[in-house]
Design a protein around this motif. Structure first.
Motif, PDB file in Angstrom:
ATOM      1  N   ASN A  88       0.837  -1.190   0.000  1.00 47.58           N
ATOM      2  CA  ASN A  88       0.000   0.000   0.000  1.00 47.58           C
ATOM      3  C   ASN A  88       0.875   1.244   0.000  1.00 47.58           C
ATOM      4  O   ASN A  88       1.899   1.284   0.687  1.00 47.58           O
ATOM      5  CB  ASN A  88      -0.893   0.042   1.247  1.00 47.58           C
ATOM      6  N   TYR A  89       0.432   2.225  -0.762  1.00 51.54           N
ATOM      7  CA  TYR A  89       1.198   3.456  -0.856  1.00 51.54           C
ATOM      8  C   TYR A  89       0.237   4.619  -0.809  1.00 51.54           C
ATOM      9  O   TYR A  89      -0.863   4.569  -1.356  1.00 51.54           O
ATOM     10  CB  TYR A  89       1.978   3.460  -2.177  1.00 51.54           C
ATOM     11  N   GLN A 103       6.798   4.967   8.335  1.00 49.31           N
ATOM     12  CA  GLN A 103       6.090   4.859   7.056  1.00 49.31           C
ATOM     13  C   GLN A 103       6.173   6.122   6.217  1.00 49.31           C
ATOM     14  O   GLN A 103       6.116   6.062   5.014  1.00 49.31           O
ATOM     15  CB  GLN A 103       4.613   4.508   7.278  1.00 49.31           C
ATOM     16  N   SER A 116       4.507   4.520   2.906  1.00 51.56           N
ATOM     17  CA  SER A 116       4.647   3.204   2.286  1.00 51.56           C
ATOM     18  C   SER A 116       4.514   2.106   3.323  1.00 51.56           C
ATOM     19  O   SER A 116       5.053   2.205   4.427  1.00 51.56           O
ATOM     20  CB  SER A 116       6.021   3.104   1.614  1.00 51.56           C
ATOM     21  N   SER A 117       3.796   1.055   2.933  1.00 51.06           N
ATOM     22  CA  SER A 117       3.615  -0.069   3.865  1.00 51.06           C
ATOM     23  C   SER A 117       4.868  -0.913   3.988  1.00 51.06           C
ATOM     24  O   SER A 117       4.889  -1.882   4.730  1.00 51.06           O
ATOM     25  CB  SER A 117       2.454  -0.944   3.382  1.00 51.06           C
TER      26      SER A 117
END
Lengths: 475, 527
Positions: B102-103, B137, B129-130
């Motif tokens: 995920n971003y 993050q 960012s994950s």
């Protein structure tokens, strides 16, 4: 073989909202929607990965983690059957190397030309510390577990401490001063220093005593494939012997012998998986598999393509020693003009449908010989003789004629040579410990130097962690 | 995506005597990727007289999920069942994996223009960012840029020669999360191995603290157009500094593993000059000639690496030198008496030390290209068109002995090996033959091993290559009754000018199949 992942993009949504001259309200709505984004960039582990914390909340899963280290030890490194049994067999006078002509790493063991960039040294060192990490991670995880019961915790901690101490014991015998790794923090472990061998033994013995205390008295695996109290006791007896603590060594070996009783009388049954004298062994990967030792040592036609038993070892058996006929096999070439021999303790070279042999790590006979040596040093001549004779008589030999301390020690070294050959480097440790390495190996290895008492620390380790300097003398 | 690889027993030599039960197998694989991307943006624009202000705010949500299941089976009653893996007598291997990324980003841009010739640009963004652990993050990045279109200035107005001129510069920081998913988790993996049942093992050393990798970029550029843009020239010079790179940092074995994912505290500088040129040399009703030319001169350099000499990279990198260097032995020739390669003993200890970390490997060879580019010429005469494309590259690299065997070894070798040392007094560049048997032979062999890691193997592998020539003729529509008909002849890789002896100077291996020479004759029809 397996297919590699291929990249495809099946579908994608994409849209842009484009406002011209927007007002403040729109902006706040947009910003409001962004507050959720911290959650958005936190993803959980996928189903095929296990978090360390989840492992240690279930005894059955923790068991798969502790079994992981037995898998690692059986597959690679010091006691894997590809490890010290081969390299140290060549380093001493047990084995000869036949794969000549190319630069083969094992040849350096035969010839005593091991250098600090040696691949086998690097593997012995690295695999041992990888295995130490595995058990330290178990100690850490079990300690922090909420769900495991205290009996379960004791069992796992005992096994982990046993493995940690045994690996360090072997490392200390090979490398001398070594780092003793007790945790999993890489910031600490990447800058460790070497502690003197005697201090390493303090840690080894302390861990073993704790392991004896924590482990159950009886084998819960029913096949002696996981450590229980006697396993740690057997290695503790060896640790006391290697540090010349005769009283303690005698007592500890005595405890193991008392529990196991007499030696298995039939030599042909000593290396079967159900052998009564087995204290600890590794179960093969799949049912039908047998041992790495069998695969490595057995050859069916001469000349040998890899390794064979040395003539010196073959000639070391007294006449009438049944071990020479039962645990050694002669092989000739097709023309029947020449013969060689190989260790034949394990009879199976490959798969047998249902496994018949497991790789044995600790045997009762060693405990008899540890007790004999301790008793000799403590002045108990008849006790020492009785233990030597127990081993000799089983092999069809008469009682020993040794009486004085020196005679007894020579008899014990000889007995260890023909009893424990090609098992986890015993011969090397015995020659070193009894001060006979230079005398015995100096005579047969043209390149022998006294500095060969220790292996070099892998040069890459010294580069990556200068705290491990200095290198062992002479390398 | 679904795929399979079936191997019926009939693919093997019949002499093996296999049947479908003992010899047939199949591997099936099904994989999918799902990704979505939402990118709402708000734009606001305002003009006051000569001023123009443009503001943009936006956000990105992006997700990428992959999953893969593979199953292998062996042994079938009949080969007709082979495509059904569950009809196999034994399922031999299975694998089920999934991964999610995920971003998220928020970004803003402010663009200000004055009189159509002065431009200012400000951007700022927060990327999430994950791939990073708790607290790591998010990263904040931004850039500032300015441009001046000087051809709009009054003093250059109506300038006969210069038709367009722009100078631009920018400075900014960007982030990268180029590291695998889930790297910060402390995980165990299930192993293929077995010990009285399945086992799990620690997957890696875990480090929850690594975060965004940063690159600082500075760029200046100049764009010029002459003679009503018939001649265009653009050039740019950039300098990027990358620090805290995300990578597996080597560790000593006492840590239990050989590396850990982390931000690496070393700085790499990438600089470069790029030039593009386009000119319409001749332009009239029937004949056109256009030339385009481009060249880039990239350069990289390690500018900071604390503790390099005590790292695994000590034999690989040197501060102040490019990253593509190789540290090698210096071969000084073949000893006319012994016929064995000789090397310089840099540390003067009387022997050539072996190993990757050898102190005798001090010769530095840079294998990165110094410059490379292309030249294209297009000639059009009425319906006839001719195109010539040359490619060029200036570089050094391993020559023919790369991937080869020792002189005397059992393999195909270059003919120059025949020029080997044979007897006392021979002056030659190739050492005596050996197959490595005997003590003496092993010495010759180890000299060859050093030769493989010596400067002697590196030569100038620069080249100029006529990459593509194409001649085409479009048949006039009137002649072709309204159809679009084009006939063409194309040749690829027609000519290579190089000093290198390799089959292909472009390829790092000396023996790999070079790019083939292609000729294509084609006919193209269109309605």
């Amino acid at each position: 073989m397996r297919f590699k992942y291929r990249d495809t993009v099946p579908y994608q949504w994409f849209f842009i909202l484009n406002f011209r001259g927007c007002n403040l309200l729109n902006l706040t709505i947009l910003m409001g929607s962004l507050t959720a984004c911290t959650d958005f960039v936190e993803v959980d582990l996928p189903k095929n990965q296990l978090s360390a914390a989840s492992i240690f909340e279930d005894a059955l899963v923790t068991e798969t983690a502790i079994n992981g280290v037995y898998y690692q030890m059986r597959t690679n490194g010091l006691i894997s059957g590809d490890g010290l049994s081969v390299s140290m067999g060549l380093y001493t006078d047990e084995l000869d190397y036949y794969k000549l002509g190319r630069e083969e790493p094992l040849e350096n063991y035969q010839n005593h030309t091991v250098r600090s960039n040696d691949l086998i040294v690097a593997n012995l060192w690295n695999s041992a510390y990888t295995q130490v990490y595995t058990v330290n991670a178990i100690l850490d995880g079990v300690e922090n577990s909420v769900n495991l019961t205290s009996e379960e915790k004791d069992q796992f901690k005992g096994e982990a401490l046993f493995v940690r101490s045994y690996l360090h014991l072997l490392l200390a015998e090979l490398f001398g001063d070594i780092p003793y790794i007790k945790g999993i923090d890489y910031e600490v472990n990447k800058a460790v220093t070497r502690i003197p061998r005697v201090l390493a033994y303090d840690d080894i013995i302390a861990d073993l005593i704790l392991a004896v205390d924590l482990l159950p008295d009886e084998d819960i695996s029913e096949e002696r494939i996981r450590p229980y109290a006697s396993v740690a006791e057997a290695v503790l007896a060896r640790a006391y012997l290697y540090t010349q603590q005769w009283t303690l060594a005698e007592a500890m070996a005595d405890r193991v012998i008392t529990k196991f009783g007499a030696l298995e009388p039939d030599l042909s049954k000593v290396f079967l998986k159900e052998a009564s004298g087995t204290i600890w062994q590794f179960k093969p990967n799949a049912d039908g598999d047998n041992t790495n030792e069998g695969t490595n040592f057995i050859f069916t036609i001469g000349p040998p393509s890899n390794i064979a038993m040395s003539d010196l070892l073959f000639g070391a058996f007294e006449s009438g020693d049944l071990r020479q006929s039962s645990w050694v096999k002669e092989v000739s070439n097709t023309a029947n003009t020449e013969t060689w021999c190989h260790a034949f303790k394990y009879k199976e070279q490959s798969n047998t449908g249902s496994s018949v042999e497991y790789s044995i790590q600790l045997r009762l006979a060693e405990q008899y010989l540890i007790r004999a040596e301790s008793r000799a040093h403590l002045g108990d001549i008849s006790g020492a003789q009785a233990d030597i004779n127990a081993v000799r008589n089983r092999a069809g030999l008469d009682n020993t004629a040794a009486v004085t301390l020196n005679e007894l020690l020579d008899a014990i070294l000889q007995e260890r040579r023909v009893e424990l050959f090609t098992e986890q480097g015993h011969r090397w440790f015995d020659l070193k410990r009894m001060g006979k390495a230079t005398e015995v190996l100096g005579a047969i290895k043209p390149n022998w130097k006294d500095i060969h008492m220790l292996l070099p620390v892998p040069d890459k380790e010294l580069t990556l962690n200068p705290n491990l300097l200095p290198q062992n003398n002479g390398y | 995506m679904k795929e399979h690889k079936a191997s019926p027993h009939t693919v093997f030599n019949p002499a093996y005597g296999l049947t479908s039960v003992t010899g047939s197998s199949i591997v099936t694989n099904s994989a999918s990727i799902q990704s979505w991307n939402v990118e709402p943006q708000i734009k606001w624009e305002k003009e006051w007289g000569k001023a123009n202000l443009n503001i943009l705010v936006g956000t990105t949500f992006q997700q990428r999920q992959t999953s893969q299941v593979s199953i292998s089976g062996e042994g079938f009653q009949n080969n007709s069942q082979i495509l059904d893996v569950f009809a196999a007598n034994e399922i031999t291997d299975g694998d089920d994996q999934e991964s999610k990324y995920n971003y998220n980003a928020i970004f803003g841009r402010l663009n200000f223009k004055w009189a159509g010739k002065y431009i200012m640009n400000l951007t700022g963004r927060r990327d999430g960012s994950s791939r990073f652990g708790p607290g790591r993050q998010f990263g904040y990045f931004g850039a500032v840029g300015a441009a001046w279109i000087f051809s709009e200035e009054t003093f250059l107005e109506n300038h006969g020669l210069l038709s367009y001129g722009k100078f631009r510069t920018s400075y900014g920081v960007t982030g990268s999360d180029n590291i695998g998913n889930y790297g910060f988790y402390n995980t165990y993996e299930t192993s293929d191995g077995n010990y009285n049942g399945p086992i799990v093992l620690p997957e890696k050393l875990f480090n929850p603290t690594f975060g965004w990798e940063e690159t600082r970029k500075f760029e200046v550029g100049l764009e010029l157009g002459f003679l009503n843009d018939r001649v265009l020239f653009t050039t740019a010079w950039y300098r990027n500094h990358s620090s805290n790179q995300l990578l597996g940092i080597p560790l000593p074995g006492t840590t239990g593993f050989n590396s850990v994912n982390a931000n690496f505290d070393a700085t790499v500088e990438n600089t470069g000059l790029e030039i593009d040129f386009r000119s319409v040399n001749i332009k009239n009703t029937h004949f056109n000639w256009t030339t385009t030319f481009n060249i880039s001169m990239p350069k990289n350099k390690l500018i900071k690496f604390d503790g390099l000499e005590h790292s695994i990279f000590a034999n690989k990198y040197v501060v102040g030198q490019p990253l593509n260097i190789k540290k090698l032995y210096h071969m000084t020739g073949v000893d006319p008496e012994t016929g064995v390669y000789q090397f310089e003993d840099y540390n003067k200890n009387g022997e050539i030390d072996p190993g990757d970390l050898s102190e005798d490997r001090q010769w530095i060879e840079d294998t990165a290209p110094k410059f490379h580019g292309g030249l294209n010429n297009i000639f059009n005469y009425k319906n006839l068109s001719l195109e010539l494309f040359f490619q060029f590259k200036k570089q050094r690299g391993a020559d023919v002995f790369y991937n080869s065997k020792n002189p005397g070894g059992f393999s195909n070798q270059h003919v120059f090996v025949l020029n080997r040392w044979q007897q006392d007094g021979d002056e030659t560049s190739v050492q005596r033959y050996t197959i490595g048997e005997s003590v003496e032979g092993r010495e010759v062999m180890s000299a060859y091993a050093n030769y493989e890691n010596s400067n002697a193997r590196y030569t100038d592998t620069s080249f100029i290559r006529l990459r593509n020539v194409s001649l085409s003729y479009a048949i006039p529509k009137e002649t072709a009754s309204g159809l679009g008909v084009r006939v063409y002849l194309q040749g690829q890789n027609l000519l290579t000018i190089t000093k290198s002896l390799k089959a292909d100077p472009e390829h790092s291996s000396a023996t790999a199949l070079p790019i083939l020479r292609h000729f294509t004759l084609g006919l193209e029809l269109s309605l």
